[in-house]
Design a protein around this motif. Structure first.
Motif, mmCIF file in Angstrom:
data_model
loop_
_atom_site.group_PDB
_atom_site.id
_atom_site.type_symbol
_atom_site.label_atom_id
_atom_site.label_comp_id
_atom_site.label_asym_id
_atom_site.label_seq_id
_atom_site.Cartn_x
_atom_site.Cartn_y
_atom_site.Cartn_z
ATOM 1 N N ALA A 128 2.401 9.595 11.739
ATOM 2 C CA ALA A 128 3.590 10.344 11.338
ATOM 3 C C ALA A 128 3.325 11.347 10.228
ATOM 4 O O ALA A 128 4.028 12.352 10.129
ATOM 5 N N GLY A 129 2.327 11.102 9.389
ATOM 6 C CA GLY A 129 2.073 12.026 8.294
ATOM 7 C C GLY A 129 1.803 13.434 8.769
ATOM 8 O O GLY A 129 2.277 14.408 8.173
ATOM 9 N N PHE A 130 1.067 13.560 9.868
ATOM 10 C CA PHE A 130 0.769 14.877 10.416
ATOM 11 C C PHE A 130 2.039 15.553 10.915
ATOM 12 O O PHE A 130 2.316 16.707 10.587
ATOM 13 N N GLU A 156 0.830 2.788 11.639
ATOM 14 C CA GLU A 156 0.724 1.809 10.552
ATOM 15 C C GLU A 156 1.431 0.506 10.913
ATOM 16 O O GLU A 156 0.945 -0.588 10.617
ATOM 17 N N ILE A 157 2.600 0.631 11.535
ATOM 18 C CA ILE A 157 3.387 -0.555 11.862
ATOM 19 C C ILE A 157 2.614 -1.453 12.832
ATOM 20 O O ILE A 157 2.624 -2.691 12.698
ATOM 21 N N ALA A 158 1.931 -0.862 13.799
ATOM 22 C CA ALA A 158 1.255 -1.650 14.838
ATOM 23 C C ALA A 158 0.193 -2.582 14.267
ATOM 24 O O ALA A 158 0.246 -3.800 14.505
ATOM 25 N N PRO A 159 -0.801 -2.093 13.515
ATOM 26 C CA PRO A 159 -1.806 -3.035 12.998
ATOM 27 C C PRO A 159 -1.246 -4.000 11.960
ATOM 28 O O PRO A 159 -1.754 -5.116 11.814
ATOM 29 N N ASN A 224 3.938 -3.038 0.938
ATOM 30 C CA ASN A 224 3.090 -4.144 0.480
ATOM 31 C C ASN A 224 1.796 -4.214 1.266
ATOM 32 O O ASN A 224 0.721 -4.505 0.710
ATOM 33 N N TRP A 225 1.881 -3.924 2.575
ATOM 34 C CA TRP A 225 0.686 -3.933 3.419
ATOM 35 C C TRP A 225 -0.298 -2.861 2.978
ATOM 36 O O TRP A 225 -1.512 -3.087 2.918
ATOM 37 N N ARG A 226 0.223 -1.665 2.649
ATOM 38 C CA ARG A 226 -0.651 -0.582 2.190
ATOM 39 C C ARG A 226 -1.389 -0.983 0.912
ATOM 40 O O ARG A 226 -2.584 -0.684 0.749
ATOM 41 N N LYS A 227 -0.678 -1.639 0.005
ATOM 42 C CA LYS A 227 -1.311 -2.068 -1.252
ATOM 43 C C LYS A 227 -2.446 -3.047 -0.983
ATOM 44 O O LYS A 227 -3.519 -2.953 -1.594
ATOM 45 N N ARG A 228 -2.236 -3.963 -0.049
ATOM 46 C CA ARG A 228 -3.284 -4.921 0.284
ATOM 47 C C ARG A 228 -4.476 -4.226 0.928
ATOM 48 O O ARG A 228 -5.639 -4.555 0.643
#
Length: 234
Positions: A128-130, A156-159, A224-228
């Protein structure tokens, strides 16, 4: 005073376009609305290349997820008029002919149509960033409009939701094969938006089983997932 030298800033729009732009809905905040009741717009763009500072949007495709299903009555597709667009590797991939670009919809009109279609809904896309950066620049250039709608990245949501059962690579084709979905056409904005929406619905079902019941909760889980993920790289 002679004002012949003065040139207004921003894109040249007619009165109707300005009025339409000024009536566009402000984005609704991500809240506790249940996922199965949330309206979402799933977006895919075809562009002249991958440089978000220089390349341009060639076509927009979108579908709507509403009441827990893809609403086939709400679909969006526009090819933007780019008569001077040169052939490139990207153009050859998505197959938009120069004649289609020459006869496409005037960019300001296409973008107004799309943002009216979006309304106040959040937007989903794959990588989505693109899409967010390309759309934001197109809106600013053609309409003088600042994009504020929240974007959520299915890539991102999928993994995040499938940590132990995921393909080795993280592309749209990889997740399409992983979930055994059929795709009639790839590198076509509307078709890619549709398969992204199908993947999103599978992921939302998994999210609910994991106790994630709203876009607000999903966004918090992603943060939270991104931070991990970042901590593992340090």
């Amino acid at each position: 005073m002679n004002m012949a030298w003065f040139k207004a800033r921003g894109p040249l729009l007619d009165l109707e376009q300005i009025q339409r732009r000024d009536r566009l809905s402000s984005p609704a905040p991500l809240d506790d609305c249940p996922l199965e009741q949330q309206r979402l717009v799933v977006l895919d763009l075809e562009t002249s290349g991958l440089d978000t500072r220089r390349d341009v949007v060639l076509s927009i495709g979108a579908v709507v997820i509403d009441q827990g299903a893809i609403d086939l009555g709400e679909q969006f597709e526009r090819t933007l008029r780019r008569p001077d667009q040169e052939l490139s590797e990207s153009v050859l991939i998505h197959g938009i002919a120069p004649s289609e670009l020459a006869s496409g919809c005037e960019p300001a009109e296409a973008l107004l149509d799309f943002m009216e279609f979006v309304g106040d809904s959040p937007i989903l896309a794959f990588h989505a960033g693109f899409d967010q950066r390309m759309l934001a620049r197109a809106l600013k250039t053609s309409l003088g409009y600042k994009l504020r709608h929240p974007f959520m990245d299915v890539a991102e949501i999928a993994p995040m939701l499938c940590p132990d059962n995921r393909p080795s690579r993280n592309g749209l084709d990889d997740w399409t094969r992983h979930f055994r979905l059929q795709v009639l056409q790839r590198h076509h904005a509307s078709a890619d938006a549709l398969v992204t929406a199908e993947i999103a619905l599978i992921l939302f079902s998994r999210a609910r089983r994991q106790g994630v019941n709203s876009m607000k909760a999903l966004n918090l889980r992603l943060a939270n997932w991104r931070k991990r993920q970042q901590a593992r790289l340090m």
